[in-house]
Design a protein around this motif. Sequence first.
Motif, mmCIF file in Angstrom:
data_model
loop_
_atom_site.group_PDB
_atom_site.id
_atom_site.type_symbol
_atom_site.label_atom_id
_atom_site.label_comp_id
_atom_site.label_asym_id
_atom_site.label_seq_id
_atom_site.Cartn_x
_atom_site.Cartn_y
_atom_site.Cartn_z
ATOM 1 N N SER A 102 -21.585 -1.283 1.628
ATOM 2 C CA SER A 102 -21.843 0.110 1.261
ATOM 3 C C SER A 102 -22.653 0.808 2.361
ATOM 4 O O SER A 102 -22.350 1.938 2.757
ATOM 5 C CB SER A 102 -22.586 0.134 -0.081
ATOM 6 N N LEU A 103 -23.658 0.111 2.879
ATOM 7 C CA LEU A 103 -24.482 0.694 3.952
ATOM 8 C C LEU A 103 -23.642 0.920 5.216
ATOM 9 O O LEU A 103 -23.787 1.933 5.907
ATOM 10 C CB LEU A 103 -25.674 -0.230 4.233
ATOM 11 N N ASP A 143 -32.974 9.071 10.164
ATOM 12 C CA ASP A 143 -31.527 9.268 10.006
ATOM 13 C C ASP A 143 -31.075 9.178 8.550
ATOM 14 O O ASP A 143 -30.256 9.958 8.089
ATOM 15 C CB ASP A 143 -30.765 8.207 10.810
ATOM 16 N N ILE A 144 -31.598 8.151 7.853
ATOM 17 C CA ILE A 144 -31.062 7.823 6.522
ATOM 18 C C ILE A 144 -32.189 7.760 5.486
ATOM 19 O O ILE A 144 -33.212 7.108 5.722
ATOM 20 C CB ILE A 144 -30.327 6.452 6.556
ATOM 21 N N GLU A 201 -23.556 8.067 0.396
ATOM 22 C CA GLU A 201 -22.856 6.889 -0.124
ATOM 23 C C GLU A 201 -23.621 6.442 -1.365
ATOM 24 O O GLU A 201 -24.833 6.215 -1.318
ATOM 25 C CB GLU A 201 -22.822 5.799 0.964
ATOM 26 N N ASN A 202 -22.914 6.375 -2.479
ATOM 27 C CA ASN A 202 -23.542 6.017 -3.746
ATOM 28 C C ASN A 202 -23.423 4.527 -4.052
ATOM 29 O O ASN A 202 -22.379 3.922 -3.792
ATOM 30 C CB ASN A 202 -22.874 6.770 -4.903
ATOM 31 N N GLY A 258 -20.445 2.194 13.595
ATOM 32 C CA GLY A 258 -21.720 2.750 14.058
ATOM 33 C C GLY A 258 -22.791 1.702 14.248
ATOM 34 O O GLY A 258 -23.987 2.005 14.287
ATOM 35 N N PHE A 292 -30.666 -1.197 10.946
ATOM 36 C CA PHE A 292 -31.209 -0.164 10.058
ATOM 37 C C PHE A 292 -32.709 -0.425 9.959
ATOM 38 O O PHE A 292 -33.148 -1.372 9.306
ATOM 39 C CB PHE A 292 -30.546 -0.212 8.682
ATOM 40 N N ILE A 310 -23.967 13.093 4.790
ATOM 41 C CA ILE A 310 -23.107 12.065 4.194
ATOM 42 C C ILE A 310 -23.861 11.357 3.073
ATOM 43 O O ILE A 310 -25.021 10.992 3.257
ATOM 44 C CB ILE A 310 -22.703 11.003 5.248
ATOM 45 N N THR A 370 -20.438 1.528 5.247
ATOM 46 C CA THR A 370 -19.574 2.693 4.986
ATOM 47 C C THR A 370 -20.334 3.972 5.318
ATOM 48 O O THR A 370 -19.801 4.891 5.947
ATOM 49 C CB THR A 370 -19.135 2.709 3.501
ATOM 50 N N LEU A 371 -21.607 4.004 4.922
ATOM 51 C CA LEU A 371 -22.441 5.177 5.231
ATOM 52 C C LEU A 371 -22.560 5.378 6.741
ATOM 53 O O LEU A 371 -22.332 6.478 7.255
ATOM 54 C CB LEU A 371 -23.831 5.001 4.597
ATOM 55 N N SER A 372 -22.886 4.294 7.463
ATOM 56 C CA SER A 372 -23.084 4.471 8.918
ATOM 57 C C SER A 372 -21.768 4.819 9.597
ATOM 58 O O SER A 372 -21.728 5.585 10.554
ATOM 59 C CB SER A 372 -23.738 3.243 9.551
ATOM 60 N N CYS A 373 -20.666 4.286 9.068
ATOM 61 C CA CYS A 373 -19.345 4.608 9.617
ATOM 62 C C CYS A 373 -19.063 6.108 9.487
ATOM 63 O O CYS A 373 -18.642 6.759 10.447
ATOM 64 C CB CYS A 373 -18.291 3.798 8.867
ATOM 65 N N LEU A 374 -19.340 6.652 8.321
ATOM 66 C CA LEU A 374 -19.085 8.076 8.095
ATOM 67 C C LEU A 374 -20.050 8.953 8.905
ATOM 68 O O LEU A 374 -19.687 10.016 9.393
ATOM 69 C CB LEU A 374 -19.188 8.404 6.596
ATOM 70 N N MET A 375 -21.293 8.476 9.068
ATOM 71 C CA MET A 375 -22.277 9.219 9.875
ATOM 72 C C MET A 375 -21.931 9.184 11.349
ATOM 73 O O MET A 375 -22.212 10.108 12.103
ATOM 74 C CB MET A 375 -23.675 8.616 9.693
ATOM 75 N N ASN A 376 -21.330 8.080 11.736
ATOM 76 C CA ASN A 376 -21.004 7.822 13.139
ATOM 77 C C ASN A 376 -19.984 8.824 13.684
ATOM 78 O O ASN A 376 -20.016 9.203 14.840
ATOM 79 C CB ASN A 376 -20.458 6.391 13.246
ATOM 80 N N TYR A 390 -30.565 3.028 13.421
ATOM 81 C CA TYR A 390 -30.814 4.075 12.424
ATOM 82 C C TYR A 390 -32.232 3.938 11.878
ATOM 83 O O TYR A 390 -32.627 2.846 11.462
ATOM 84 C CB TYR A 390 -29.828 3.960 11.257
ATOM 85 N N LYS A 405 -29.586 12.858 7.927
ATOM 86 C CA LYS A 405 -28.132 12.975 8.143
ATOM 87 C C LYS A 405 -27.310 12.166 7.138
ATOM 88 O O LYS A 405 -26.124 12.402 6.934
ATOM 89 C CB LYS A 405 -27.784 12.530 9.561
ATOM 90 N N GLY A 406 -27.953 11.172 6.539
ATOM 91 C CA GLY A 406 -27.217 10.339 5.591
ATOM 92 C C GLY A 406 -28.095 9.916 4.432
ATOM 93 O O GLY A 406 -29.307 9.722 4.600
ATOM 94 N N ILE A 407 -27.504 9.794 3.263
ATOM 95 C CA ILE A 407 -28.240 9.388 2.062
ATOM 96 C C ILE A 407 -27.535 8.196 1.425
ATOM 97 O O ILE A 407 -26.320 8.234 1.199
ATOM 98 C CB ILE A 407 -28.332 10.548 1.042
ATOM 99 N N TRP A 408 -28.303 7.136 1.196
ATOM 100 C CA TRP A 408 -27.794 5.984 0.446
ATOM 101 C C TRP A 408 -28.408 6.115 -0.943
ATOM 102 O O TRP A 408 -29.610 5.878 -1.097
ATOM 103 C CB TRP A 408 -28.205 4.695 1.143
#
Lengths: 210, 210
Positions: free
Chosen positions: A198-199, B148-149, B191-192, B80, B110, B189, A201-207, B85, B172-175
């Motif tokens: 899941s993490l 970043d996250i 990711e849930n 990525g 990360f 971005i 996937t997040l970095s992939c989309l941010m990338n 991050y 830029k990204g939220i987990w």
Amino acid sequence: MDKKKNISMAVIKRLPKYQRYLREMLNNDIDRISSKELSEKIGFTASQIRQDLNCFGDFGQQGYGYNVADLYKEICNILGLTKQYKTIIIGAGNIGQAIANYTNFQKMNFDLVGIFDTNPKLCGLKINDIEIRDIDLLGEFLKENNVDIAIICVPSRSAQGICDMVVKGGIKGIWNFAPIDLSIPKEVIVENVHLSESLLTLSCLMNGAI
Amino acid sequence: MDKKKNISMAVIKRLPKYQRYLREMLNNDIDRISSKELSEKIGFTASQIRQDLNCFGDFGQQGYGYNVADLYKEICNILGLTKQYKTIIIGAGNIGQAIANYTNFQKMNFDLVGIFDTNPKLCGLKINDIEIRDIDLLGEFLKENNVDIAIICVPSRSAQGICDMVVKGGIKGIWNFAPIDLSIPKEVIVENVHLSESLLTLSCLMNGAI
């Protein structure tokens, strides 16, 4: 009933979200809703919603919309929420402890009846009033208790061994947090929570490379 | 490059799994693999694998298969993983603590730089050498550090407010581990990880009503 057998995994994965939104609506005393209004809340298209909900029966009425209470009840039914599940956690590390402490699952009829670990320092301690038992006692425990779900929170190197033990012990479902794909007989259901994936996937989309 | 823009979410979701299997193969000194062999390991069909990997360039060679190291490197790139991050955790409850203690994420680049909570009993304590700070310090922290996250582990009633704060702070990204769907600007971005929904998927499949 044959119609029901053909529900795709994609629809099944969307059902808990429908259940969550319908519960909120019930809590807010909303008793009916059109697929268009539901679409605005939940983010699926109205046509997707009609198609999804149509799989389970004839809930919508043209010009009236859906009866929220009826639809909620039926989705809870399909999700198996009218039943009680006995669960055990194997691995009382970070994730195992977090799950054991998360009382919301108990409210959802998932009854935690045992926690197991190999670490002698943890064995004998209690989480949420449930004693952490030595993993050596797992086989016996499974024989004596009719456990439905094993929540596997052990490192990946131990996960398949634990999986084999719980399958042998008659477990019907596995909620697997170990970052591996378990080999299981096809009558046992596995649902994975692969946090690293899941993490990523997040970095992939941010990338933004894709 | 235009080809890359059309990668579906379904393919993106499969990439971390490719990465995990390829890493294992590298660790086992396997330097090339056919789509058929990869299919037997990973469980996707050989044709799906060829189609997926073809999205990113020309990795396979007829009669030779894939060069594991090259493919691994490219997938890490796309995911990525060549970048670092800076991450923060908001909410130092069960799940927040579990994530903070899970050092594997640090190994994956990360870097956890801050933990925040509202509970005065938790503020000042350390997890993995990182002090839990009062949530009131979050805005200032985001201004001073290029985070970043944000990993959101607060109850659902607080999650949207926290989300708005971190978005304002330039995240830029939220987990997101809170069981709600966050409203965010489209350049951020999300990711849930909705654990309850995952558990309901398991009970739905065990239930056998569909």
